[in-house]
Scaffold this active site. Structure first.
Site, short mmCIF file in Angstrom:
data_model
loop_
_atom_site.label_atom_id
_atom_site.label_comp_id
_atom_site.label_asym_id
_atom_site.label_seq_id
_atom_site.Cartn_x
_atom_site.Cartn_y
_atom_site.Cartn_z
N LYS A 123 -4.78 68.57 -84.41
CA LYS A 123 -6.23 68.85 -84.07
C LYS A 123 -6.84 67.88 -84.62
O LYS A 123 -6.73 67.05 -85.44
CB LYS A 123 -6.32 70.23 -85.07
N ASP A 154 -11.67 72.41 -77.64
CA ASP A 154 -11.82 73.71 -78.52
C ASP A 154 -13.40 73.79 -78.70
O ASP A 154 -14.09 73.65 -77.45
CB ASP A 154 -11.37 73.34 -79.98
P1 NDP Z 1 -16.75 77.41 -77.19
O1 NDP Z 1 -17.13 76.36 -77.87
O2 NDP Z 1 -16.70 77.60 -75.66
O3 NDP Z 1 -17.17 78.92 -77.49
C1 NDP Z 1 -17.31 79.30 -78.87
C2 NDP Z 1 -18.19 80.42 -79.16
O4 NDP Z 1 -18.29 81.12 -80.23
C3 NDP Z 1 -19.57 80.47 -78.72
O5 NDP Z 1 -19.91 81.46 -78.32
C4 NDP Z 1 -20.00 79.79 -80.22
O6 NDP Z 1 -21.48 80.40 -80.43
C5 NDP Z 1 -19.24 81.04 -80.98
N1 NDP Z 1 -19.12 80.62 -82.41
C6 NDP Z 1 -18.61 79.19 -82.67
N2 NDP Z 1 -18.77 79.17 -84.12
C7 NDP Z 1 -19.21 80.43 -84.50
C8 NDP Z 1 -19.48 80.62 -85.90
N3 NDP Z 1 -19.61 79.84 -86.66
N4 NDP Z 1 -20.06 81.85 -85.88
C9 NDP Z 1 -20.29 82.74 -84.93
N5 NDP Z 1 -20.07 82.27 -83.66
C10 NDP Z 1 -19.45 81.20 -83.70
O7 NDP Z 1 -15.05 77.51 -77.75
P2 NDP Z 1 -13.89 78.43 -77.09
O8 NDP Z 1 -14.44 79.45 -76.51
O9 NDP Z 1 -12.95 77.25 -76.61
O10 NDP Z 1 -13.11 78.47 -78.52
C11 NDP Z 1 -13.31 80.01 -79.20
C12 NDP Z 1 -12.11 80.16 -80.25
O11 NDP Z 1 -10.84 80.01 -79.70
C13 NDP Z 1 -12.02 78.99 -81.21
O12 NDP Z 1 -11.53 79.70 -82.40
C14 NDP Z 1 -10.84 78.29 -80.85
O13 NDP Z 1 -10.23 77.40 -81.85
C15 NDP Z 1 -10.10 79.32 -80.07
N6 NDP Z 1 -8.93 78.62 -79.01
C16 NDP Z 1 -9.68 77.75 -77.92
C17 NDP Z 1 -8.78 77.58 -76.90
C18 NDP Z 1 -9.23 76.81 -75.67
O14 NDP Z 1 -8.53 76.51 -74.75
N7 NDP Z 1 -10.54 76.43 -75.72
C19 NDP Z 1 -7.27 77.82 -77.01
C20 NDP Z 1 -7.02 78.35 -78.29
C21 NDP Z 1 -7.73 78.94 -79.09
P3 NDP Z 1 -22.44 79.15 -80.49
O15 NDP Z 1 -22.82 78.52 -78.91
O16 NDP Z 1 -23.65 79.96 -81.02
O17 NDP Z 1 -21.92 78.39 -81.25
#
Ligand code: NDP
Length: 444
Positions: free
Chosen positions: A124, A164
């Site tokens: 990561k 991510d």
């Molecule tokens: P994105 O950046 O596309 O979206 C993240 C979302 O979560 C946004 O809506 C963001 O809001 C919100 N968010 C992020 N940090 C926080 C926080 N500290 N508190 C509240 N809301 C938060 O990321 P992904 O959708 O790709 O990832 C989401 C989760 O899924 C993560 O945990 C990631 O590790 C996991 N994941 C992702 C994969 C992938 O293929 N993308 C694979 C496996 C797991 P804002 O815009 O306000 O920051």
């Protein structure tokens, strides 16, 4: 091995890394019994070798904003373990990024990747760069500066990064473009690439779709139909969007979405049309989820998470530790039957305890969100063979991988009373494969 003692030692050697300690503790507690049936593991000090990353790169990233001001950020890559394949795992761009968070993610990734049955090690990386409010030109300059440092340490057979939080198609494109220029090669060194330059169909959808496929398997064990079920989804990024898309397709009703400022509750349900609006809002205009509430006239709650709303299923898809013990109690009290994690480690240990005590269906991210990296693995295969599979082919493979992971969880996690402890199942199945590979490769 005594889980408690190993953890105590890690805390002493690596203080101030709470997320890393939390992720390690969960795995150690689940595998302790099985591990201790293998005295050869203990002799080879396997546990420490699997908890401590093989290699950590940290570097300064310097870039210039649109006004000509110079900024510095920290960049990192954690290469946790490559016993079963090249290091593999995403890059996160978020102001909160630090070593503890990336070490927890790389550790989790190692066992998740093992569960997928594909040959991928765990890694990561990322930076404390905050993409919010930055122009595309600024994001590009940052990504290029980041890659200028990292490129020597990655490669198609060495380490293959992906997206991510804060890293989607746009950022992967910038990283890959710079990597390609510096390395003077066109290889599958990144996954999640655009479709015109080696990306796989269904990769953007894979984590969200995969989570719903896993949820379907869990529901099947209790003969529950997903149709008509109200779902709490958190986040509004990649994972949340495609989770909603699949839920809608299957006749379920997502009623919430969130971002770091608050959540929306739409009692009518988020429809395909509304979801298209969210995709544009987030991918194109990079706006706030509160705008959904203004557009569709529904409830918006600032500085809160959606876990107190009434529904049948919860799919946390934002970030780590977004469900605490109190939230979990509300979830159980509201009669939620299943929690399936799209995000990595969204539930605190207290929350997991509440779910398991209540014996509701509960799938940890390591198992439920493995669809993303699985299709990344399929992208690597397609790139190596210089071919591309159809969306249907990739989706079929994704489904079968998620079913396989579910089967393994049931196999290793079913308790005496029949309750499936998916945390235990996923940890044992993921761990044993990596452990055997490390043992076979000698003390290196
Ligand atoms: P994105 O950046 O596309 O979206 C993240 C979302 O979560 C946004 O809506 C963001 O809001 C919100 N968010 C992020 N940090 C926080 C926080 N500290 N508190 C509240 N809301 C938060 O990321 P992904 O959708 O790709 O990832 C989401 C989760 O899924 C993560 O945990 C990631 O590790 C996991 N994941 C992702 C994969 C992938 O293929 N993308 C694979 C496996 C797991 P804002 O815009 O306000 O920051």
């Amino acid at each position: 091995m005594k889980a408690e003692l190993v953890l105590e030692d890690l805390k002493r050697r690596f203080p101030n890394e709470p997320e890393y300690h939390q992720a390690v503790q969960e795995v150690l507690e689940s595998i302790e019994e099985v591990y201790n049936q293998h005295p050869e593991f203990e002799k080879a000090n396997l546990i420490e070798r699997l908890c401590i990353p093989e290699r950590i790169f940290s570097f300064r990233v310097t870039w210039v904003d649109d006004k000509g001001n110079t900024h510095t950020n920290m960049g990192y890559r954690i290469q946790h373990c490559n016993a079963i394949g090249p290091y593999k795992g995403g890059l996160r761009l978020h102001a909160s990024v630090n070593l503890s968070i990336l070490k927890f993610l790389a550790f989790e990734q190692t066992f998740k990747n093992s569960l997928t049955t594909l040959p991928m090690g765990g890694a990561k990386g990322g930076s404390d760069f905050n993409p919010k409010g930055k122009s595309s030109a600024e994001v590009m300059r940052f990504c290029q500066a980041f890659m200028l440092e990292l490129w020597r340490n990655i490669g198609p057979d060495t380490d293959v990064p992906a997206g991510d939080i804060g890293v989607g198609g746009r950022e992967v494109g910038y990283f890959f473009g710079m990597y390609k220029k510096l390395a003077r090669e066109f290889t599958g060194t990144f996954t999640g690439k655009g479709l015109t330059f080696g990306g796989s169909l269904i990769r953007p959808e894979a984590t969200g779709y995969g989570n719903v496929y896993f949820l379907l398997e869990m529901l099947k064990t209790q003969n529950i139909d997903i149709k008509g079920k109200k779902c709490l989804v958190s986040g509004s990024g990649n994972v949340a969007q495609y989770t909603c898309e699949k839920l809608i397709e299957l006749g379920a009703i997502p009623v919430t979405l969130s971002d770091s400022n608050g959540y929306i509750y739409d009692p009518e349900g988020i429809t395909t049309e509304k979801l298209e609006y969210v995709k544009e809002l987030k991918e194109l205009y990079r706006g706030r989820i509160s705008e959904y509430a203004e557009t569709y006239g529904c409830k918006y709650v600032a500085n809160a998470r959606p876990w107190g709303e009434k529904a049948d299923i919860a799919l946390p898809s934002a970030t780590q530790n977004e469900i605490n013990g109190e939230d979990a109690k509300k979830i159980v009290a509201n009669g939620i039957i299943a929690v399936s994690e799209g995000a990595n480690m969204p539930s605190t240990p207290e929350a997991i305890e509440v779910f398991q005590q209540a014996k509701i269906l509960y799938a940890p991210g390591k198992a439920a969100n493995a669809g993303g990296v699985s299709v990344s693995g399929l992208e690597m295969t397609q790139n190596s063979e210089r071919i591309s599979w159809s969306a249907e082919e990739v989706d079929e493979k994704l489904k079968s991988i998620m079913q396989n992971i579910h089967e393994n969880c049931v196999k290793y996690g079913t308790e005496k009373d029949g309750y499936v402890n998916y945390v235990k199942g996923a940890n044992i199945a993921g761990f044993m494969k990596v452990a055997k590979a490390v043992m076979a490769q000698g003390i290196v």
